[in-house]
Write a protein that holds these residues in place. Structure first.
Motif, PDB file in Angstrom:
ATOM      1  N   THR A   1       0.913  -1.500   0.001  1.00  0.00           N
ATOM      2  CA  THR A   1      -0.049  -0.023  -0.122  1.00  0.00           C
ATOM      3  C   THR A   1       0.799   1.207   0.017  1.00  0.00           C
ATOM      4  OG1 THR A   1      -1.689  -1.299   1.270  1.00  0.00           O
ATOM      5  CG2 THR A   1      -1.882   1.196   1.273  1.00  0.00           C
TER       6      THR A   1
ATOM      7  N   LEU B   1      -7.303  10.818  -5.877  1.00  0.00           N
ATOM      8  CA  LEU B   1      -7.468  10.143  -4.473  1.00  0.00           C
ATOM      9  C   LEU B   1      -8.520  11.318  -3.398  1.00  0.00           C
ATOM     10  CD1 LEU B   1      -3.778   9.344  -3.582  1.00  0.00           C
ATOM     11  CD2 LEU B   1      -5.732   7.898  -4.173  1.00  0.00           C
TER      12      LEU B   1
ATOM     13  N   ILE C   1     -12.034   9.810  -2.811  1.00  0.00           N
ATOM     14  CA  ILE C   1     -12.290   8.592  -1.856  1.00  0.00           C
ATOM     15  C   ILE C   1     -11.810   8.664  -0.421  1.00  0.00           C
ATOM     16  CG2 ILE C   1     -10.417   7.387  -2.832  1.00  0.00           C
ATOM     17  CD1 ILE C   1     -11.700   4.660  -2.225  1.00  0.00           C
TER      18      ILE C   1
ATOM     19  N   ASP D   1     -11.571   4.436   3.474  1.00  0.00           N
ATOM     20  CA  ASP D   1     -11.969   3.488   2.349  1.00  0.00           C
ATOM     21  C   ASP D   1     -10.724   2.977   1.502  1.00  0.00           C
ATOM     22  OD1 ASP D   1     -14.546   3.426   3.259  1.00  0.00           O
ATOM     23  OD2 ASP D   1     -15.393   4.948   1.708  1.00  0.00           O
ATOM     24  N   TRP D   2      -9.935   3.897   1.242  1.00  0.00           N
ATOM     25  CA  TRP D   2      -8.859   3.614   0.431  1.00  0.00           C
ATOM     26  C   TRP D   2      -7.992   2.716   1.023  1.00  0.00           C
ATOM     27  CZ3 TRP D   2      -3.614   4.238   0.069  1.00  0.00           C
ATOM     28  CH2 TRP D   2      -2.975   4.241  -1.478  1.00  0.00           C
TER      29      TRP D   2
ATOM     30  N   ARG E   1      -9.382  -0.896   1.335  1.00  0.00           N
ATOM     31  CA  ARG E   1      -9.169  -1.593   0.118  1.00  0.00           C
ATOM     32  C   ARG E   1      -7.802  -2.004  -0.284  1.00  0.00           C
ATOM     33  NH1 ARG E   1     -10.749   2.157  -5.134  1.00  0.00           N
ATOM     34  NH2 ARG E   1     -12.723   2.061  -3.982  1.00  0.00           N
ATOM     35  N   HIS E   2      -6.903  -1.295   0.241  1.00  0.00           N
ATOM     36  CA  HIS E   2      -5.366  -1.963  -0.438  1.00  0.00           C
ATOM     37  C   HIS E   2      -4.940  -2.585   0.750  1.00  0.00           C
ATOM     38  CE1 HIS E   2      -5.615   0.043  -3.920  1.00  0.00           C
ATOM     39  NE2 HIS E   2      -6.009   1.338  -3.474  1.00  0.00           N
TER      40      HIS E   2
ATOM     41  N   SER F   1      -9.794  12.743   3.000  1.00  0.00           N
ATOM     42  CA  SER F   1      -9.605  11.920   1.366  1.00  0.00           C
ATOM     43  C   SER F   1      -8.329  11.339   1.602  1.00  0.00           C
ATOM     44  CB  SER F   1      -9.770  12.896   0.573  1.00  0.00           C
ATOM     45  OG  SER F   1      -8.688  13.347   0.304  1.00  0.00           O
ATOM     46  N   ALA F   2      -8.186  10.301   0.888  1.00  0.00           N
ATOM     47  CA  ALA F   2      -6.907   9.367   0.581  1.00  0.00           C
ATOM     48  C   ALA F   2      -5.684  10.449   0.243  1.00  0.00           C
ATOM     49  CB  ALA F   2      -7.126   8.476  -0.534  1.00  0.00           C
TER      50      ALA F   2
END
Ligand SMILES: Cc1cc2nc3c(=O)[nH]c(=O)nc-3n(C[C@H](O)[C@H](O)[C@H](O)COP(=O)(O)OP(=O)(O)OC[C@H]3O[C@@H](n4cnc5c(N)ncnc54)[C@H](O)[C@@H]3O)c2cc1C
Length: 448
Positions: A121, A134, A137, A141-142, A145-146, A172-173
């Motif tokens: 990641t 980015l 998201i 969440d990001w 996911r990773h 945010s990511a």
């Protein structure tokens, strides 16, 4: 560019001072009005008994090229001391080291597969050149996911909480990307390990040199002058009024205060401009400084996994700075990042002190109550603009609709973490545009 115009910079933090310096060096007549009793803003020092050190913990990275450039100009870059520090994690009532590749291999909170996903990641984030996608998201969440849910809970979430407190779910990511990018930049700067630096004497020393340099360059800095309003007068000049009743006319005014404050100071902004500034969400902080007889651990930062702990990290300045600087004692910070409206900001010093010390004694059973020699609390409502979803679509511009009035502040640091290097980089990017602007001419947006 008109030479020798009268400029007022509102706010004498690192940003306001860097802007004032550059404008004055280009022939402008610059005054800084700072509301607090001293210059420095978030980087200002304070005293705990005999000890004078930063009110909020600060380190410099080898890759902080803008800050190091300024330190060179001030003649104090050679006073930087570089140290390899260690990182701890407090989880399940235990203090764990996460300071080396061996610690990482032995780290008990994640399985080997989770560790591999976590490393992948970080590498993935470091390879992303444009962070804008980015912003669509959330960081949580990001990362889920990773890296997977368990790594999110055991590693990423504590790290996010250490920086953001209850706002950890809001960013945010791009926020995570910015942190990883800063970490990678430090590695790329040549050091095999991440080195943290500080100037001997801390920010008190830097600010002292900066204040002298400002005077040498012709800047007039006035402290204890809280600006209440900036309005246009009939002759086209801008009148800056302060809460002590003083008022002065300037050709141009640059407000560096946080966006919600800037919106209040400038009543002639359009509704849209006001909306943009008021829409920037800030992170606040309650930050306790403690003087202890002995260090708590060998870690500069201890990230906290256990949710019951009332602060979001433990920072031991003495893991970086020689204890002799603090008379042989240890200087510790307990930050608690809060939302800008958190009622905790209104709690009394006594309440916070009791709660923080109870938790600290529980975490470090060796800590004797009598070993706490000093305790002081800083509260700041507007510290760090939150990089929320789609943040860069709602950026407040530098130039306002009021001719000659500009807002340059931390809200315009996009996809970067808040640090003095980014602050100075913003000043360096912004001042040429300010000088080139012609207030009475065609209005065009100034980009940073
Ligand atoms: C807990 C903490 C830890 C940090 N750690 C690091 C670190 O390790 N490394 C690093 O590089 N950076 C760190 N930083 C960030 C660094 O301190 C900031 O990036 C920098 O100081 C921001 O400067 P600024 O001028 O933009 O804002 P500020 O410092 O907030 O300055 C704004 C100034 O405007 C003044 N002002 C506001 N309203 C008015 C008014 N109406 N009239 C007159 N004056 C007004 C304020 O009093 C203040 O002095 C940390 C910050 C905090 C809070």
């Amino acid at each position: 560019m008109s030479v020798g115009e009268r400029w007022c910079v509102v706010g004498g933090g690192m940003l306001g001072m860097a802007l004032a310096l550059r404008l004055a060096q280009r022939g402008q007549r610059v005054t800084v009005w700072e509301g607090a009793a001293e210059l420095g803003g978030l980087a200002a020092p304070w005293s705990l008994g005999e000890i004078v050190w930063d009110r909020h913990y600060h380190v410099t990275l080898a890759s902080d090229s803008y800050l190091r450039g300024l330190l060179r100009e001030l003649g104090v870059e050679s006073e930087l001391t570089w140290v390899t520090t260690r990182t701890g994690f407090y989880a399940g009532g235990r203090l764990l080291s996460l300071s080396s590749i061996f610690d990482y291999a032995a780290f008990p909170l994640l399985s080997p597969l989770e560790k591999m996903r976590l490393a992948a990641t970080i590498i993935r984030a470091s390879r992303i050149g444009d962070a804008r996608p980015l912003e669509r998201i959330s960081a949580v969440d990001w990362l889920r996911r990773h890296s997977g849910q368990r790594t999110l809970e055991r590693m990423w979430y504590p790290l996010l909480r250490a920086k953001l407190g209850a706002n950890a779910d809001r960013v945010s990511a791009a926020f995570i990307w910015a942190i990883i990018a800063r970490m990678y930049a430090a590695r790329r700067s040549g050091a095999k390990r991440e080195l943290f630096g500080y100037v001997r004497g801390g920010y008190a020393r830097i600010l002292d040199r900066l204040a002298t340099h400002l005077v040498e360059c012709g800047v007039r800095a006035v402290v204890g002058r809280r600006v209440e309003s900036v309005t246009r007068s009939e002759d086209g000049s801008l009148v800056v009024k302060a809460s002590d009743g003083s008022a002065e006319a300037f050709d141009r005014v640059v407000v560096t205060a946080a966006s919600p404050l800037a919106a209040r100071l400038c009543p002639e902004l359009t509704e849209r401009e006001r909306e943009l500034h008021e829409g920037v969400e800030y992170q606040g902080i309650i930050c306790a400084s403690l003087v202890l007889d002995h260090p708590l651990s060998a870690y500069y930062i201890t990230n906290i996994v256990d949710a019951w702990v009332p602060f979001t990290a433990v920072i031991e300045m003495t893991a970086l700075v020689d204890r002799a600087t603090f008379g042989g004692r240890s200087l510790v910070y307990l930050p608690k990042y809060v939302t800008e409206g958190d009622p905790a900001l209104a709690r009394s010093d006594e309440e916070i002190e009791r709660e923080f010390l109870d938790a600290l004694e529980h975490m470090y059973p060796g800590l004797q109550p009598g070993a706490v020699r000093g305790f002081r609390i800083s509260r700041v409502r507007y510290v760090l603009p939150l990089s929320t979803l789609g943040y860069s679509d709602r950026l407040p511009p530098i130039r306002t609709s009021v001719p000659g009035l500009y807002v340059v502040n931390s809200a315009q640091i996009v996809n970067g973490t808040l640090n003095v290097n980014e602050t100075i980089a913003l000043a360096e990017r912004a001042y040429p545009g300010l000088l080139a602007d012609h207030p009475a001419g065609k209005q065009r947006p100034l980009n940073v």
